[in-house]
Design a protein around this motif. Structure first.
Motif, PDB file in Angstrom:
ATOM      1  N   VAL A  34       0.849  -1.187   0.000  1.00 36.87           N
ATOM      2  CA  VAL A  34       0.000   0.000   0.000  1.00 36.87           C
ATOM      3  C   VAL A  34       0.887   1.239   0.000  1.00 36.87           C
ATOM      4  N   HIS A  35       0.287   2.403  -0.248  1.00 36.25           N
ATOM      5  CA  HIS A  35       1.016   3.665  -0.215  1.00 36.25           C
ATOM      6  C   HIS A  35       1.342   3.998   1.242  1.00 36.25           C
ATOM      7  N   THR A  38      -1.252   5.689   3.320  1.00 38.33           N
ATOM      8  CA  THR A  38      -2.342   4.841   3.798  1.00 38.33           C
ATOM      9  C   THR A  38      -2.068   4.408   5.236  1.00 38.33           C
ATOM     10  N   TYR A  41      -2.983   7.270   7.450  1.00 38.45           N
ATOM     11  CA  TYR A  41      -4.439   7.394   7.566  1.00 38.45           C
ATOM     12  C   TYR A  41      -4.997   6.343   8.532  1.00 38.45           C
ATOM     13  N   TYR A  47      -9.054   6.224   8.216  1.00 37.31           N
ATOM     14  CA  TYR A  47      -9.383   5.198   7.235  1.00 37.31           C
ATOM     15  C   TYR A  47      -9.480   3.863   7.962  1.00 37.31           C
TER      16      TYR A  47
END
Length: 93
Positions: A34-35, A38, A41, A47
């Protein structure tokens, strides 16, 4: 005190686990595919992870998913440290 994030909130210990294991956001993100933003977040509760991602994060840290994620806020480490072993937590109020 942790503010109420609503009924769908998912709380986590990702930042704490990263710090304990000396893992950067980027390293965790790369391992998960994932980035790196992310991860930020997720840590801030902005998220909620998919079930698949939550399981992969728990696996990365070698812990059961319920140790990493919860639908209720985790107690602060400083609060837990003040409690004497073998004694029930002090009443709040």
């Amino acid at each position: 005190m942790t503010p109420d994030r609503g009924p769908d909130a998912v709380y986590n210990r990702i930042a704490l686990l990263r710090a304990e294991q000396g893992v950067t956001r980027r390293e965790l993100a790369d391992a998960l595919g994932v980035h790196y933003q992310t991860v930020g977040y997720l840590e801030r509760g902005e998220y909620n992870p998919s079930l698949n991602l939550a399981l992969r994060i728990a696996e990365f840290f070698g812990l059961p998913v319920e140790v990493v994620f919860s639908t209720r806020p985790f107690p602060r480490i400083s609060d837990v440290a003040r409690e004497a072993p073998g004694e029930p937590p002090a009443a709040v109020g």
